[in-house]
Design an enzyme around this catalytic site. Sequence first.
Site, PDB file in Angstrom:
ATOM      1  N   ASP A   2       1.151  -1.463  -0.049  1.00 13.74           N
ATOM      2  CA  ASP A   2       0.163  -0.328   0.025  1.00 13.74           C
ATOM      3  C   ASP A   2       0.693   1.308  -0.251  1.00 13.74           C
ATOM      4  O   ASP A   2       2.674   1.397  -0.662  1.00 13.74           O
ATOM      5  CB  ASP A   2      -1.083  -0.260   1.010  1.00 13.74           C
ATOM      6  CG  ASP A   2      -2.420   0.422   0.839  1.00 13.74           C
ATOM      7  OD1 ASP A   2      -2.372   1.679   0.875  1.00 13.74           O
ATOM      8  OD2 ASP A   2      -3.091  -0.239   0.993  1.00 13.74           O
ATOM      9  N   ASP A   3       0.300   2.814   0.680  1.00 11.59           N
ATOM     10  CA  ASP A   3       0.890   3.330   0.255  1.00 11.59           C
ATOM     11  C   ASP A   3       2.321   3.363   1.062  1.00 11.59           C
ATOM     12  O   ASP A   3       2.734   2.613   1.884  1.00 11.59           O
ATOM     13  CB  ASP A   3      -0.054   4.245   0.838  1.00 11.59           C
ATOM     14  CG  ASP A   3       0.289   6.186   0.852  1.00 11.59           C
ATOM     15  OD1 ASP A   3       2.102   6.289  -0.348  1.00 11.59           O
ATOM     16  OD2 ASP A   3      -0.287   7.003   0.919  1.00 11.59           O
ATOM     17  N   LYS A  11      -3.839  -0.940  -7.228  1.00 11.36           N
ATOM     18  CA  LYS A  11      -4.417  -0.526  -6.818  1.00 11.36           C
ATOM     19  C   LYS A  11      -4.540   1.294  -6.624  1.00 11.36           C
ATOM     20  O   LYS A  11      -4.394   2.009  -6.187  1.00 11.36           O
ATOM     21  CB  LYS A  11      -4.540  -0.494  -5.043  1.00 11.36           C
ATOM     22  CG  LYS A  11      -5.887   0.119  -3.608  1.00 11.36           C
ATOM     23  CD  LYS A  11      -5.242   0.060  -2.404  1.00 11.36           C
ATOM     24  CE  LYS A  11      -6.227   0.822  -1.145  1.00 11.36           C
ATOM     25  NZ  LYS A  11      -5.860   0.484  -0.164  1.00 11.36           N
ATOM     26  N   ASP A  30      -5.390   4.969  -5.561  1.00 11.91           N
ATOM     27  CA  ASP A  30      -6.375   5.877  -4.932  1.00 11.91           C
ATOM     28  C   ASP A  30      -6.460   6.810  -4.911  1.00 11.91           C
ATOM     29  O   ASP A  30      -6.179   7.653  -6.288  1.00 11.91           O
ATOM     30  CB  ASP A  30      -5.492   5.724  -3.499  1.00 11.91           C
ATOM     31  CG  ASP A  30      -6.413   6.249  -2.129  1.00 11.91           C
ATOM     32  OD1 ASP A  30      -7.530   6.484  -2.179  1.00 11.91           O
ATOM     33  OD2 ASP A  30      -5.681   5.609  -0.906  1.00 11.91           O
ATOM     34  N   SER A  83     -10.829   3.740  -6.833  1.00 13.11           N
ATOM     35  CA  SER A  83     -11.344   4.400  -5.561  1.00 13.11           C
ATOM     36  C   SER A  83     -12.589   5.543  -6.080  1.00 13.11           C
ATOM     37  O   SER A  83     -12.548   5.912  -4.428  1.00 13.11           O
ATOM     38  CB  SER A  83      -9.878   4.753  -4.527  1.00 13.11           C
ATOM     39  OG  SER A  83      -9.434   4.099  -4.266  1.00 13.11           O
ATOM     40  N   ARG A 111     -13.349   0.236  -3.566  1.00  9.09           N
ATOM     41  CA  ARG A 111     -13.845   0.601  -3.054  1.00  9.09           C
ATOM     42  C   ARG A 111     -14.717   2.018  -2.951  1.00  9.09           C
ATOM     43  O   ARG A 111     -15.131   3.227  -3.324  1.00  9.09           O
ATOM     44  CB  ARG A 111     -12.585   1.258  -2.064  1.00  9.09           C
ATOM     45  CG  ARG A 111     -11.530   0.755  -1.604  1.00  9.09           C
ATOM     46  CD  ARG A 111     -11.895   0.154  -0.205  1.00  9.09           C
ATOM     47  NE  ARG A 111     -12.405   0.977   0.038  1.00  9.09           N
ATOM     48  CZ  ARG A 111     -11.788   1.521   1.370  1.00  9.09           C
ATOM     49  NH1 ARG A 111     -10.107   1.096   1.204  1.00  9.09           N
ATOM     50  NH2 ARG A 111     -12.223   2.479   1.880  1.00  9.09           N
ATOM     51  N   ASP A 136     -12.476   4.088   4.216  1.00 12.63           N
ATOM     52  CA  ASP A 136     -11.511   3.053   5.214  1.00 12.63           C
ATOM     53  C   ASP A 136     -12.081   2.329   6.530  1.00 12.63           C
ATOM     54  O   ASP A 136     -12.923   3.193   7.355  1.00 12.63           O
ATOM     55  CB  ASP A 136     -10.173   4.044   5.441  1.00 12.63           C
ATOM     56  CG  ASP A 136      -9.455   4.257   4.715  1.00 12.63           C
ATOM     57  OD1 ASP A 136     -10.072   3.784   2.813  1.00 12.63           O
ATOM     58  OD2 ASP A 136      -8.465   5.213   4.555  1.00 12.63           O
TER      59      ASP A 136
END
Length: 427
Positions: A84-85, A161, A163, A195, A220, A224
């Site tokens: 992830d980030d 993914k 965002d 997202s 999504r 979160d």
Amino acid sequence: MYRTSSVFLGTFLLLLLLHGGMGLDNGLALTPPMGWMSWERFRCLTDCKLYPNECISEELFRRHADLLVSEGYADAGYEYIIIDDCWLEKNRDNKTKKLVADKKRFPNGLNPLADHIHNIGLKFGLYQDYGTNTCAGFPGVIKHMQLDAQTFADWDVDYVKLDGCYANISDMAVGYPEFGRLLNATGRPMVYSCSWPAYQEDAGEMPDYTSLKQHCNLWRNWDDIDDSLESVAQIMDYFGKNQDRIQPHAGPGHWNDPDMLLLGNYGLSYDQSKLQMAIWSVMAAPLIMSNDLAVVRPEIKDILQNRVCSAFEDLKIKVIAVDQDELGIQGRRILSKNQIEVWSRPITPVVSNNQHSYAVAFVSRRADGAPYRIVFTLKELELHNTAGYDVQDLYDDKNHLGVFRPANQFITRVNPNGVTFYKFTAL
Ligand SMILES: *[C@@H]1O[C@H](CO)[C@@H](O)[C@H](O)[C@H]1NC(C)=O
Ligand SMILES: *[C@@H]1O[C@H](CO)[C@@H](O)[C@H](O)[C@H]1NC(C)=O
Ligand SMILES: *[C@@H]1O[C@H](CO)[C@@H](O)[C@H](O)[C@H]1NC(C)=O
């Protein structure tokens, strides 16, 4: 992939044909993706001196890839290891403008890590952001979309993914599909996790779900997840209240995503862990854990791997099999009263008079002590097959309840903030 039989595959291909043209046509995520992702548990920990076992680094992902295999998760179907980030340098390469992985924490770049993940039979996922910056402030893709899509392909990424921080929300409905086209143009199949609906809904705009499922494998919808039952309950309420407009859009290749599994962390009790696992499976959710796989307690690991009462070998009756059911129909909250909820999902086998089988979860949001007795007729549970259903407890395979018909009562006792979960196999 979760264990497949040839019958399973045959039905799958048929479904593919039936669904062709409706969803994103990259052949991926025909069942909800399963795997492990860093964000919920490890956030943006970047100080490897202070937190050597927790910082976002090559070491963290290598270790979790190894644990996914050695601890039995891969055998249960968990497949993607997703960064992830907080994996990036603050700046792109000054000459090539390419993204650069943090030079201290990923000293070898991402290719050796991707190779390791692939060598042990897993797949590699990576986070980026549609805007000028990722949510944690690292460079986003917006001005370099083609270059970045190609860089992901060059790094052997299998899952992206994307965002939506630091972006113009009104550009997303065009920009996300454009990035999807650029991923496709690389020729490397990559699961595309979007997202944009979460950001649009937050801003009070209605996402275009028809477009979403043509361009994304999963998305999504909402906020979160945090490490608490309260957060799980808020997500359940969002999905329950909005099911009429979001549930119909899930299917093989395109899924609603209520966010990561919390199991193995700090916030959920044993009963609450079973609750999240059951409801996520009813929602046909991606099963992406975010936890420290080295320290998951055995009883929680059993829930994550469906090893609860492992004596019974018929995997078809288990919780992961519900999540991965080949029909890909997302379930719904069908009853909600006195802090008791019933969630139900149509699954296989479908019998000759076109009656589905169902996975039915009974949820108690009550905290008033004793297990709560719940009594419904099968009719009230929308179970109308006149020949009846053979009922099996999905969390306790020694608990075979026998045959129930629509007029019969079904009785279950649910622990406070807990769940009971049954498969009603149509006869
Ligand atoms: C690259 O450019 C950034 C800002 O444009 C600058 O801060 C950085 O020092 C440069 N890096 C190198 C290695 O030249
Ligand atoms: C966002 O995009 C829209 C349409 O492209 C444009 O009209 C608007 O000015 C943009 N807003 C910002 C803050 O950039
Ligand atoms: C790209 O899109 C085409 C048409 O939708 C599809 O057939 C193909 O499999 C896709 N390729 C990749 C690599 O995603």
